[in-house]
Design a protein around this motif. Structure first.
Motif, PDB file in Angstrom:
ATOM      1  N   MET A   1      -5.761  17.002  -1.261  1.00 13.69           N
ATOM      2  CA  MET A   1      -5.019  16.304  -0.222  1.00 13.69           C
ATOM      3  C   MET A   1      -6.024  15.761   0.778  1.00 13.69           C
ATOM      4  O   MET A   1      -6.953  16.455   1.176  1.00 13.69           O
ATOM      5  CB  MET A   1      -4.035  17.253   0.496  1.00 13.69           C
ATOM      6  CG  MET A   1      -3.287  16.588   1.652  1.00 13.69           C
ATOM      7  SD  MET A   1      -1.986  17.616   2.415  1.00 13.69           S
ATOM      8  CE  MET A   1      -2.963  18.830   3.280  1.00 13.69           C
TER       9      MET A   1
ATOM     10  N   LYS B   1      -2.056  15.260  -3.447  1.00 10.31           N
ATOM     11  CA  LYS B   1      -2.289  15.087  -4.878  1.00 10.31           C
ATOM     12  C   LYS B   1      -1.829  16.268  -5.724  1.00 10.31           C
ATOM     13  O   LYS B   1      -1.898  16.222  -6.950  1.00 10.31           O
ATOM     14  CB  LYS B   1      -3.782  14.847  -5.120  1.00 10.31           C
ATOM     15  CG  LYS B   1      -4.348  13.695  -4.301  1.00 10.31           C
ATOM     16  CD  LYS B   1      -5.870  13.653  -4.362  1.00 10.31           C
ATOM     17  CE  LYS B   1      -6.443  12.644  -3.390  1.00 10.31           C
ATOM     18  NZ  LYS B   1      -7.920  12.653  -3.366  1.00 10.31           N
TER      19      LYS B   1
ATOM     20  N   ARG C   1       0.820  -1.212   0.000  1.00  6.32           N
ATOM     21  CA  ARG C   1       0.000   0.000   0.000  1.00  6.32           C
ATOM     22  C   ARG C   1       0.854   1.263   0.000  1.00  6.32           C
ATOM     23  O   ARG C   1       0.544   2.242  -0.684  1.00  6.32           O
ATOM     24  CB  ARG C   1      -0.932   0.002   1.218  1.00  6.32           C
ATOM     25  CG  ARG C   1      -2.132  -0.922   1.082  1.00  6.32           C
ATOM     26  CD  ARG C   1      -2.928  -0.990   2.377  1.00  6.32           C
ATOM     27  NE  ARG C   1      -3.284   0.316   2.903  1.00  6.32           N
ATOM     28  CZ  ARG C   1      -4.351   1.024   2.528  1.00  6.32           C
ATOM     29  NH1 ARG C   1      -5.172   0.537   1.595  1.00  6.32           N
ATOM     30  NH2 ARG C   1      -4.617   2.200   3.075  1.00  6.32           N
TER      31      ARG C   1
ATOM     32  N   GLU D   1      10.927   6.583  -1.401  1.00  7.46           N
ATOM     33  CA  GLU D   1      10.368   6.583  -0.053  1.00  7.46           C
ATOM     34  C   GLU D   1      11.484   6.303   0.935  1.00  7.46           C
ATOM     35  O   GLU D   1      12.364   5.486   0.674  1.00  7.46           O
ATOM     36  CB  GLU D   1       9.282   5.510   0.100  1.00  7.46           C
ATOM     37  CG  GLU D   1       8.039   5.776  -0.710  1.00  7.46           C
ATOM     38  CD  GLU D   1       7.007   4.664  -0.574  1.00  7.46           C
ATOM     39  OE1 GLU D   1       5.845   4.908  -0.921  1.00  7.46           O
ATOM     40  OE2 GLU D   1       7.368   3.553  -0.117  1.00  7.46           O
TER      41      GLU D   1
ATOM     42  N   GLN E   1      -1.703   9.821   8.420  1.00  8.36           N
ATOM     43  CA  GLN E   1      -1.656   9.239   7.084  1.00  8.36           C
ATOM     44  C   GLN E   1      -2.076  10.321   6.103  1.00  8.36           C
ATOM     45  O   GLN E   1      -3.168  10.888   6.230  1.00  8.36           O
ATOM     46  CB  GLN E   1      -2.594   8.040   6.979  1.00  8.36           C
ATOM     47  CG  GLN E   1      -2.542   7.336   5.627  1.00  8.36           C
ATOM     48  CD  GLN E   1      -3.524   6.186   5.557  1.00  8.36           C
ATOM     49  OE1 GLN E   1      -4.667   6.336   5.116  1.00  8.36           O
ATOM     50  NE2 GLN E   1      -3.092   5.024   5.999  1.00  8.36           N
TER      51      GLN E   1
ATOM     52  N   MET F   1       4.454  13.537  -1.458  1.00  9.57           N
ATOM     53  CA  MET F   1       3.232  12.941  -1.970  1.00  9.57           C
ATOM     54  C   MET F   1       2.531  12.031  -0.969  1.00  9.57           C
ATOM     55  O   MET F   1       1.333  11.791  -1.077  1.00  9.57           O
ATOM     56  CB  MET F   1       3.543  12.137  -3.237  1.00  9.57           C
ATOM     57  CG  MET F   1       4.270  12.948  -4.291  1.00  9.57           C
ATOM     58  SD  MET F   1       4.887  11.922  -5.617  1.00  9.57           S
ATOM     59  CE  MET F   1       3.358  11.355  -6.302  1.00  9.57           C
ATOM     60  N   MET F   2       3.272  11.483  -0.029  1.00 12.97           N
ATOM     61  CA  MET F   2       2.678  10.536   0.910  1.00 12.97           C
ATOM     62  C   MET F   2       3.425  10.582   2.232  1.00 12.97           C
ATOM     63  O   MET F   2       4.650  10.652   2.265  1.00 12.97           O
ATOM     64  CB  MET F   2       2.714   9.121   0.316  1.00 12.97           C
ATOM     65  CG  MET F   2       2.006   8.042   1.137  1.00 12.97           C
ATOM     66  SD  MET F   2       2.953   7.383   2.542  1.00 12.97           S
ATOM     67  CE  MET F   2       4.392   6.735   1.733  1.00 12.97           C
TER      68      MET F   2
ATOM     69  N   ASP G   1      -2.142  11.648   1.879  1.00 13.55           N
ATOM     70  CA  ASP G   1      -1.950  11.484   0.442  1.00 13.55           C
ATOM     71  C   ASP G   1      -2.129  12.861  -0.186  1.00 13.55           C
ATOM     72  O   ASP G   1      -3.226  13.438  -0.134  1.00 13.55           O
ATOM     73  CB  ASP G   1      -2.958  10.486  -0.133  1.00 13.55           C
ATOM     74  CG  ASP G   1      -2.649   9.071   0.309  1.00 13.55           C
ATOM     75  OD1 ASP G   1      -1.562   8.573  -0.008  1.00 13.55           O
ATOM     76  OD2 ASP G   1      -3.500   8.461   0.992  1.00 13.55           O
TER      77      ASP G   1
ATOM     78  N   PHE H   1      -5.887  13.824   4.493  1.00  8.68           N
ATOM     79  CA  PHE H   1      -4.972  13.371   5.525  1.00  8.68           C
ATOM     80  C   PHE H   1      -5.739  13.114   6.814  1.00  8.68           C
ATOM     81  O   PHE H   1      -6.721  13.775   7.119  1.00  8.68           O
ATOM     82  CB  PHE H   1      -3.822  14.360   5.742  1.00  8.68           C
ATOM     83  CG  PHE H   1      -4.220  15.746   6.140  1.00  8.68           C
ATOM     84  CD1 PHE H   1      -4.031  16.191   7.434  1.00  8.68           C
ATOM     85  CD2 PHE H   1      -4.742  16.621   5.211  1.00  8.68           C
ATOM     86  CE1 PHE H   1      -4.373  17.477   7.792  1.00  8.68           C
ATOM     87  CE2 PHE H   1      -5.082  17.916   5.556  1.00  8.68           C
ATOM     88  CZ  PHE H   1      -4.908  18.344   6.857  1.00  8.68           C
TER      89      PHE H   1
ATOM     90  N   ARG I   1       0.491   3.879  -3.257  1.00  8.77           N
ATOM     91  CA  ARG I   1      -0.071   5.224  -3.080  1.00  8.77           C
ATOM     92  C   ARG I   1       0.815   6.310  -3.674  1.00  8.77           C
ATOM     93  O   ARG I   1       0.326   7.382  -4.051  1.00  8.77           O
ATOM     94  CB  ARG I   1      -0.311   5.478  -1.589  1.00  8.77           C
ATOM     95  CG  ARG I   1      -1.532   4.742  -1.055  1.00  8.77           C
ATOM     96  CD  ARG I   1      -1.523   4.610   0.449  1.00  8.77           C
ATOM     97  NE  ARG I   1      -1.253   5.856   1.123  1.00  8.77           N
ATOM     98  CZ  ARG I   1      -0.834   5.945   2.373  1.00  8.77           C
ATOM     99  NH1 ARG I   1      -0.588   4.842   3.058  1.00  8.77           N
ATOM    100  NH2 ARG I   1      -0.640   7.118   2.925  1.00  8.77           N
ATOM    101  N   VAL I   2       2.123   6.068  -3.762  1.00  9.19           N
ATOM    102  CA  VAL I   2       3.015   7.069  -4.351  1.00  9.19           C
ATOM    103  C   VAL I   2       3.113   6.887  -5.866  1.00  9.19           C
ATOM    104  O   VAL I   2       3.167   7.868  -6.613  1.00  9.19           O
ATOM    105  CB  VAL I   2       4.418   6.984  -3.710  1.00  9.19           C
ATOM    106  CG1 VAL I   2       5.310   8.084  -4.253  1.00  9.19           C
ATOM    107  CG2 VAL I   2       4.312   7.113  -2.198  1.00  9.19           C
TER     108      VAL I   2
ATOM    109  N   GLU J   1       3.088   8.623   6.208  1.00  8.08           N
ATOM    110  CA  GLU J   1       2.367   7.742   7.122  1.00  8.08           C
ATOM    111  C   GLU J   1       3.291   7.376   8.263  1.00  8.08           C
ATOM    112  O   GLU J   1       4.468   7.079   8.042  1.00  8.08           O
ATOM    113  CB  GLU J   1       1.881   6.474   6.416  1.00  8.08           C
ATOM    114  CG  GLU J   1       1.109   5.543   7.343  1.00  8.08           C
ATOM    115  CD  GLU J   1       0.315   4.490   6.614  1.00  8.08           C
ATOM    116  OE1 GLU J   1       0.114   3.403   7.196  1.00  8.08           O
ATOM    117  OE2 GLU J   1      -0.109   4.735   5.470  1.00  8.08           O
TER     118      GLU J   1
END
Length: 749
Positions: A492, A511, A94, A152, A507, A188-189, A509, A494, A98-99, A191
């Motif tokens: 976005m 965009k 995941r 990442e 968390q 971009m991500m 994401d 979050f 997501r990225v 978590e």
């Protein structure tokens, strides 16, 4: 012929490196790379079909697997073969997906598969931190259309200092643990989990991670150029019709804007939007519908999205009539389910979660068996998202990746608030009963209340909120407590959880490109206001954890005994412990603590008298009388030469009271002084050097009779024996009988 190998090395700045290598393995894949740090090696391949699939989305599959052979281990199970992915592997999939997904062209619909495999393991390297780098590097070496390299990294704060890709040992000391995914230009991500950190501290960690990612993106570009950058493949793009798009926008925009501004409920709003779609579609002829059907639906959705976003940016209003900072109505309840150890309902708008808590022993701990990590969790949370929660009917096909991810986020939000001395294994299960916006954050809230209802002494209650962002480049609006529809149309989304004192998990994401850290911090601060509002609703319902567990819930007591006593407590073949569990109606679990070389005994039961009996048994084993002290004993057995007594404060702990220690006077019969069941006091003298056994005495605490005289001590060199008996060399062997009959010979069988 040995193929030519191309290699790039990334310096992590503290003596560690990450290398990217291509040209040796998996050359039939469209792109392949080996990423190595220490002895940890990941092989990543990517393949994408050359024809477009007949779908309106990107059919991307990201698969991450850890091979047991990489750690020199066998897989568990009968077949000794890797099977379905573990939760840890699913979470890594995941993170990478997501990225990657937003960076493929919007109209690229070819089936694409990214496979990442851990082929060699290193105890000091956490492989999930390199999975995103491996995936992006493999894509850069292919001809697949992709916007820009990404990577990442894991960032942790250890002793006040940020560390990139820390070891597992360092992570155990960290108060911030985040995975950050980004390109060279944009984050971009995000978590991770934190120990109640501030919004500014979280932003600083993201910045630090982004600087390391920029270096890794540059290394991918250099590797691709050295290998020979491939021309991006051509594919059949989606057909566009700007005139049709403008026409449909004129038909849809104002009507959608008006419905959105009306602030209606989800079902009512959905019906109204569907009527607009149907009206627009029916305005075209059958021939146009057959030819342009997909474009019509696409442009209607696009126009509606634009109208809803404009309403928020221009007027600060949202689909359900709220302002950007408003939180939907909340109601809560605890102790709803009578038979569970703890339960709660959290309802926020049209989202509802029912949480339960189950308390158990260490035997119920969640076992984690991965090549990269073996261990157990004594607190874990499971999240279920049935189809009826959104008014749908669809088949159930096991736990989805989404359920694994949302449950893990809620677990990370709460686990830091479980006290270290909690004796239980704690399982929380969240059943999502309604969903229209952030059921994972509803899970955090219901989980908090259920834990407090169960009597788990949480350090602090935790709440969570889902936030959104809409921006047109010049203006932006941060949305508190987003709806399901707002999740899809924002730039976005979050989720942030925390206590009144700081963030515990997040968390995000993102965009849009180039999101400023100023906007990010402002959004996090608005999220804090929302979290505190929700937190007040939770504490209004249950202010603090219940002082004790429920009457029907098992109570847990732990005791420690020396390792050398474990065998005696368990008994041969488990006989003693099994009988004790049956007699006391308890569950007893024994584990060994390698650090203290002690046995940890967990006693779980619902009847206090049964648990007290187990504790008494343990205390009896641990009882050690002190020399010179007087103890109360009970006669439990009569013998010719004394009485067996047990200490009343340690039942089962027995010792012999010899007949000579009963009284000062001569005692011919033990029963003349004591009888079965009598309770008396004795003095403890420790180990008798003559008998090598424990010695206790009754007479030692009695006054001596008047005129008492001690017996004279015997001569140790001649204790009543004659000279012949005392001297082996002078034994008289001449007195043997000479008339003895000879021994008869043994008969043959």
């Amino acid at each position: 012929m040995i193929p030519k190998v191309f290699r790039e090395v990334i310096d992590l700045g503290d003596g560690r490196t990450i290398s990217l290598e291509t040209g040796k393995l998996a050359k039939q894949a469209h792109g392949s790379v080996v990423v190595q740090s220490g002895k940890c090696m990941l092989l990543c391949t990517v393949v994408s079909n050359y024809h477009q699939a007949d779908v309106d989305f990107l059919p991307l599959t990201v698969d991450y697997r850890e091979k047991f052979a990489a750690a020199g281990r066998y897989p568990g199970g009968f077949f000794k073969r890797e099977a379905r992915p573990s939760d840890g592997e699913v979470l890594t999939m995941r993170l990478v997906d997501r990225v990657l997904r937003p960076l493929f062209p919007k109209d690229y619909h070819a089936e694409t598969q990214v496979m990442i495999q851990m082929m060699s393991h290193d105890d000091d390297v956490m492989p999930d931190a390199m999975a995103g780098l491996a995936a992006s590097a493999a894509i850069q070496l292919s001809d697949i259309p992709f916007e820009t390299p990404i990577s990442e990294v894991r960032v942790a704060r250890v002793n006040g200092e940020f560390v990139i890709n820390p070891t597992r040992a360092q992570l155990g000391e960290a108060d911030i643990d985040m995975m950050v995914g980004a390109s060279a230009d944009s984050v971009m991500m995000v978590e991770g989990e934190m120990d109640e950190c501030s919004e500014e501290e979280m932003a600083d960690a993201i910045k630090f991670a982004h600087e390391a990612i920029k270096v890794q993106c540059a290394a991918q570009v250099a590797l691709a150029e050295a290998f020979g950058k491939k021309e991006t493949r051509e594919y059949e793009p989606e057909v566009e019709d700007e005139d049709l798009a403008a026409k449909i926008k004129d038909m849809v925009y104002d009507k959608t804007y008006a419905i959105a501004k009306a602030g209606s409920a989800k079902h009512e709003r959905g019906v109204a939007f569907s009527e607009i779609k149907e009206e627009v579609f029916n305005s075209f002829s059958e021939e146009e519908q057959a030819e342009l059907g997909k474009l019509i639906h696409k442009y209607v959705a696009k126009a509606q999205k634009t109208a809803i976003r404009d309403l928020t940016l221009k007027e600060g209003l949202r689909l359900d009539g709220r302002k950007t900072t408003d939180i939907r109505p909340i109601w809560c309840e605890v102790d709803y389910l009578p038979s569970t150890h703890g339960s709660s309902i959290f309802t926020r708008g049209e989202t509802q979660a029912l949480a339960t808590v189950t308390l158990g022993t260490s035997r119920e701990a969640n076992q984690i068996d991965m090549p990269s990590f073996e261990g157990e969790e004594t607190f874990y949370l499971h999240y279920n998202f049935p189809p009826f929660s959104t008014g749908e009917a669809r088949p159930l096909r096991g736990t989805s990746r989404r359920e694994v991810g949302h449950g893990n986020l809620a677990q990370r939000a709460l686990k830091g608030m479980i006290p270290a001395d909690c004796p239980y294994t704690v399982r929380v299960v969240s059943e999502v009963l309604e969903s229209n916006g952030s059921s994972s954050m509803a899970t955090v809230c219901s989980g908090t209340m259920a834990l407090m209802d169960a009597g788990v002494q949480l350090k602090k209650p935790v709440s969570g909120i889902a936030m959104g962002l809409i921006s047109d480049g010049d203006n932006y609006a941060v949305l508190s407590d987003i709806l399901g529809d707002e999740d899809h149309l924002g730039d976005m989304d979050f989720k942030v959880t925390g206590t009144a004192d700081g963030i515990t998990a997040c968390q995000m994401d993102i965009k849009i490109k180039g999101l400023s850290y100023e906007i990010l911090v402002n959004a996090l601060k608005q999220a804090r206001d929302g979290r505190l509002h929700i937190l007040s609703k939770l504490t209004d319902t249950i202010e603090k954890p219940n002082a004790t567990v429920k009457a029907h819930a098992p109570k847990m007591i732990t005791r420690r005994i020396p390792n050398d006593m474990i065998g005696a407590f368990i008994g041969p073949g488990g006989k003693h412990i099994q009988e004790l569990q049956k007699e006391t109606e308890t569950t007893i679990v024994i584990t060994e603590d390698p650090e203290t070389e002690e046995g940890i005994i967990e006693i779980l039961g619902t009847k206090p008298e049964g648990m007290d009996a187990v504790i008494a048994k343990i205390e009896s084993m641990l009882f050690k009388p002190e020399v010179g002290s007087v103890y109360e004993v009970k006669v439990i057995k009569m013998l010719d030469f004394g009485a067996v007594v047990e200490y009343t404060e340690a039942p089962g702990n027995e010792v012999l009271l010899h007949v000579s220690e009963l009284a000062w006077e001569r005692t011919d019969n033990v029963s003349d002084v004591v009888n079965l069941g009598d309770i008396l006091d004795v003095k403890y003298f420790g180990i008798d050097p003559r008998t090598r056994k424990e010695k206790v005495s009754r007479k030692a605490i009695l006054p001596k009779p008047e005129g008492w005289q001690e017996r004279p001590k015997r001569d140790n060199n001649n204790r009543g024996r004659d000279n012949n008996r005392g001297n082996r060399d002078n034994r008289n062997r001449d007195n043997r009988r000479d008339d003895r009959k000879p021994r008869e010979p043994r008969k043959e069988d």
